[in-house]
Design a protein around this motif. Structure first.
Motif, PDB file in Angstrom:
ATOM      1  N   GLY A   1      -5.114   8.927  -0.332  1.00  0.00           N
ATOM      2  CA  GLY A   1      -5.337   7.818  -0.886  1.00  0.00           C
ATOM      3  C   GLY A   1      -4.741   6.830  -0.830  1.00  0.00           C
ATOM      4  N   GLU A   2      -4.806   5.790  -1.388  1.00  0.00           N
ATOM      5  CA  GLU A   2      -3.609   5.335  -1.430  1.00  0.00           C
ATOM      6  C   GLU A   2      -3.448   4.683  -3.129  1.00  0.00           C
ATOM      7  OE1 GLU A   2      -5.747   0.800  -0.762  1.00  0.00           O
ATOM      8  OE2 GLU A   2      -5.414   2.096   1.620  1.00  0.00           O
ATOM      9  N   LEU A   3      -2.069   4.645  -3.529  1.00  0.00           N
ATOM     10  CA  LEU A   3      -1.887   3.799  -4.639  1.00  0.00           C
ATOM     11  C   LEU A   3      -3.006   2.398  -5.293  1.00  0.00           C
ATOM     12  CD1 LEU A   3       0.805   4.499  -6.080  1.00  0.00           C
ATOM     13  CD2 LEU A   3      -0.854   6.354  -6.880  1.00  0.00           C
TER      14      LEU A   3
ATOM     15  N   MET B   1       0.730  -1.117   0.247  1.00  0.00           N
ATOM     16  CA  MET B   1      -0.325  -0.747   0.759  1.00  0.00           C
ATOM     17  C   MET B   1       0.821   1.052   0.149  1.00  0.00           C
ATOM     18  SD  MET B   1      -3.549   1.369   2.876  1.00  0.00           S
ATOM     19  CE  MET B   1      -2.007   1.291   3.809  1.00  0.00           C
ATOM     20  N   VAL B   2       1.122   2.348  -1.229  1.00  0.00           N
ATOM     21  CA  VAL B   2       1.119   2.879  -1.323  1.00  0.00           C
ATOM     22  C   VAL B   2       0.617   4.284  -1.283  1.00  0.00           C
ATOM     23  CG1 VAL B   2       2.899   4.703  -2.492  1.00  0.00           C
ATOM     24  CG2 VAL B   2       2.970   2.159  -2.253  1.00  0.00           C
ATOM     25  N   GLU B   3       0.824   5.010   0.136  1.00  0.00           N
ATOM     26  CA  GLU B   3      -0.384   6.716   0.672  1.00  0.00           C
ATOM     27  C   GLU B   3       0.164   7.432   0.383  1.00  0.00           C
ATOM     28  OE1 GLU B   3      -0.557   5.733   4.917  1.00  0.00           O
ATOM     29  OE2 GLU B   3      -2.689   4.459   4.658  1.00  0.00           O
TER      30      GLU B   3
ATOM     31  N   CYS C   1       0.926  11.517 -12.781  1.00  0.00           N
ATOM     32  CA  CYS C   1       0.433  13.441 -12.656  1.00  0.00           C
ATOM     33  C   CYS C   1      -0.721  13.019 -13.664  1.00  0.00           C
ATOM     34  CB  CYS C   1       1.623  13.779 -12.880  1.00  0.00           C
ATOM     35  SG  CYS C   1       3.077  14.536 -11.299  1.00  0.00           S
ATOM     36  N   ASP C   2      -0.641  12.684 -14.708  1.00  0.00           N
ATOM     37  CA  ASP C   2      -1.650  12.619 -15.593  1.00  0.00           C
ATOM     38  C   ASP C   2      -3.789  12.915 -15.463  1.00  0.00           C
ATOM     39  OD1 ASP C   2      -3.923  11.588 -17.716  1.00  0.00           O
ATOM     40  OD2 ASP C   2      -1.721  11.650 -19.544  1.00  0.00           O
ATOM     41  N   ARG C   3      -4.024  13.528 -15.347  1.00  0.00           N
ATOM     42  CA  ARG C   3      -5.187  14.169 -14.836  1.00  0.00           C
ATOM     43  C   ARG C   3      -6.629  13.145 -15.019  1.00  0.00           C
ATOM     44  NH1 ARG C   3      -5.059  18.311 -11.655  1.00  0.00           N
ATOM     45  NH2 ARG C   3      -3.062  19.566 -11.769  1.00  0.00           N
ATOM     46  N   ASN C   4      -5.795  12.296 -16.431  1.00  0.00           N
ATOM     47  CA  ASN C   4      -7.379  11.626 -17.168  1.00  0.00           C
ATOM     48  C   ASN C   4      -6.574   9.877 -16.693  1.00  0.00           C
ATOM     49  OD1 ASN C   4      -7.087  13.323 -19.045  1.00  0.00           O
ATOM     50  ND2 ASN C   4      -9.203  12.703 -18.976  1.00  0.00           N
ATOM     51  N   ARG C   5      -5.471   9.248 -16.997  1.00  0.00           N
ATOM     52  CA  ARG C   5      -4.698   8.250 -15.996  1.00  0.00           C
ATOM     53  C   ARG C   5      -4.629   8.186 -14.541  1.00  0.00           C
ATOM     54  NH1 ARG C   5      -4.529   9.160 -22.247  1.00  0.00           N
ATOM     55  NH2 ARG C   5      -6.104   7.570 -23.018  1.00  0.00           N
ATOM     56  N   GLY C   6      -3.860   9.347 -14.303  1.00  0.00           N
ATOM     57  CA  GLY C   6      -2.999   8.852 -12.673  1.00  0.00           C
ATOM     58  C   GLY C   6      -3.965   9.519 -11.760  1.00  0.00           C
ATOM     59  N   VAL C   7      -3.432  10.021 -10.803  1.00  0.00           N
ATOM     60  CA  VAL C   7      -4.128  10.683  -9.709  1.00  0.00           C
ATOM     61  C   VAL C   7      -4.103  11.749 -10.422  1.00  0.00           C
ATOM     62  CG1 VAL C   7      -3.561  11.794  -7.349  1.00  0.00           C
ATOM     63  CG2 VAL C   7      -3.270   9.126  -8.100  1.00  0.00           C
ATOM     64  N   GLY C   8      -3.256  12.981 -10.958  1.00  0.00           N
ATOM     65  CA  GLY C   8      -3.709  13.973 -11.425  1.00  0.00           C
ATOM     66  C   GLY C   8      -3.025  15.036 -10.379  1.00  0.00           C
TER      67      GLY C   8
ATOM     68  N   MET D   1      -2.943  -0.017 -10.612  1.00  0.00           N
ATOM     69  CA  MET D   1      -1.979   1.444 -10.922  1.00  0.00           C
ATOM     70  C   MET D   1      -0.313   0.984 -10.597  1.00  0.00           C
ATOM     71  SD  MET D   1      -0.485   4.525 -11.826  1.00  0.00           S
ATOM     72  CE  MET D   1      -1.964   5.873 -11.409  1.00  0.00           C
ATOM     73  N   LEU D   2      -0.008   0.161  -9.353  1.00  0.00           N
ATOM     74  CA  LEU D   2       0.608   0.106  -8.582  1.00  0.00           C
ATOM     75  C   LEU D   2       2.050  -1.489 -10.227  1.00  0.00           C
ATOM     76  CD1 LEU D   2       1.288  -0.053  -4.525  1.00  0.00           C
ATOM     77  CD2 LEU D   2       1.959   1.385  -6.331  1.00  0.00           C
ATOM     78  N   TYR D   3       0.772  -1.824 -10.058  1.00  0.00           N
ATOM     79  CA  TYR D   3       1.361  -3.137 -11.035  1.00  0.00           C
ATOM     80  C   TYR D   3       2.087  -2.090 -11.983  1.00  0.00           C
ATOM     81  CZ  TYR D   3       1.879  -6.768 -14.554  1.00  0.00           C
ATOM     82  OH  TYR D   3       2.039  -7.829 -15.576  1.00  0.00           O
ATOM     83  N   LYS D   4       1.870  -1.152 -12.594  1.00  0.00           N
ATOM     84  CA  LYS D   4       2.560  -0.339 -14.046  1.00  0.00           C
ATOM     85  C   LYS D   4       3.190   0.596 -13.609  1.00  0.00           C
ATOM     86  CE  LYS D   4      -1.877   0.710 -16.483  1.00  0.00           C
ATOM     87  NZ  LYS D   4      -2.858   2.446 -16.721  1.00  0.00           N
ATOM     88  N   LEU D   5       3.254   0.650 -12.116  1.00  0.00           N
ATOM     89  CA  LEU D   5       4.463   1.531 -12.010  1.00  0.00           C
ATOM     90  C   LEU D   5       5.736   1.082 -11.918  1.00  0.00           C
ATOM     91  CD1 LEU D   5       2.786   4.077  -9.589  1.00  0.00           C
ATOM     92  CD2 LEU D   5       3.344   4.587 -11.530  1.00  0.00           C
TER      93      LEU D   5
END
Length: 286
Positions: A274-276, A1-3, A35-42, A280-284
């Protein structure tokens, strides 16, 4: 978990991570995705906190294009709020080490036990070309001519730990800063690229600015840009040493001291935490 926590300073928003929780590489690709506002947290950037002791901290500041910034006035205030609110320190004054130098942050106003207004000692301004940097002979870069899109701009450049190019106008034109901003940012006379500010002087204690931020683009507000714009106006004799800087996101208060160190005062507000997700973590980690 990454908060994480997301906060903003006058609409300039950053995601804050504790370095000890990050389990993925801080690559350009990963920074862009988060940072992506559509595919990430933004967000307009990412802050990675490292605690040294109760009064000293380090931060890495990432732009949404994946590049690393030396300093950010809004980012530092956001980080200071995070440090204070989440009990990384019991002090109201503490120091943060950035790539652009050591700064002092002070919580000067609270609300319900959480930081509301932060003052930051941003460091000293220099107009010396080699310290900004700006190509060419050693000099102070004051009212120099720069040709962009067939137009001659009179620019004043400086560093406050990160580089800035300021030009003055009679009337604010948002489309113009959006058009000229990327061309100035990436002009070959600026070897490390540069932040850009369009400035209108309203009176001896007040200016209005628009910002093109290196690595982020058009930005609602910027702390270091406010310091740079106020310092350039003061250097040219257009304002006094205490200046209100008005931006689309709101107003910051700047004080330029006799030694050219600059203090910045402004609000900061947490938006959410929140937490990723596992996906998302798999992608990162891929």
């Amino acid at each position: 978990m990454v908060e994480f926590v997301k906060s903003h300073g006058l609409g300039n928003d950053y995601i804050v991570f504790d370095k000890t929780q990050i389990n993925f590489p801080l690559t350009e690709k990963n920074i862009r995705l988060i940072c992506d506002r559509n595919r990430g947290v933004g967000s307009d950037g990412i802050l990675v906190l490292e605690k040294i002791n109760n009064q000293e901290f380090k931060v890495r500041i990432f732009n949404p294009d994946g590049s690393e910034a030396e300093k950010s006035g809004n980012g530092i205030r956001i980080l200071a709020k995070y440090i204070y609110d989440y009990k990384y320190t019991t002090e109201k004054e503490f120091f943060i080490y950035t790539l652009g130098g050591k700064v002092k942050a002070s919580v000067i106003e609270e609300q319900n036990g959480r930081a509301k207004t932060i003052e930051v000692e941003m460091g000293k301004v220099t107009f010396r070309s080699s310290e900004i940097p700006v190509a060419g002979p050693e000099r102070e870069v004051i009212d120099e001519e720069l040709k962009i899109n067939g137009e001659i701009l009179k620019i004043t450049c400086l560093s406050i730990g990160n580089p800035h190019c300021v030009f003055f106008v009679d009337e604010i034109d948002e489309e113009k800063i959006k058009s000229l901003g990327p061309k100035i940012e990436n002009n070959p006379i600026f070897p490390n690229r540069i932040n850009v500010q369009m400035v209108k002087v309203l009176d001896s204690n007040k200016i209005e600015i628009r910002i093109w931020e290196r690595g982020a683009g058009y930005t609602l507000a910027s702390g270091s840009s406010s310091c740079a714009a106020a310092s350039a106006a003061y250097r040219k004799g257009l304002v006094n040493n205490q200046v209100e800087v008005i931006m689309p996101g709101g107003t910051l208060h700047i004080r330029i001291n006799p030694d050219w160190s600059v203090n910045l005062i402004g609000p900061v507000e947490e938006v959410f935490k929140g937490e990723l997700s596992e996906e998302m973590l798999y992608k990162l980690k891929d």
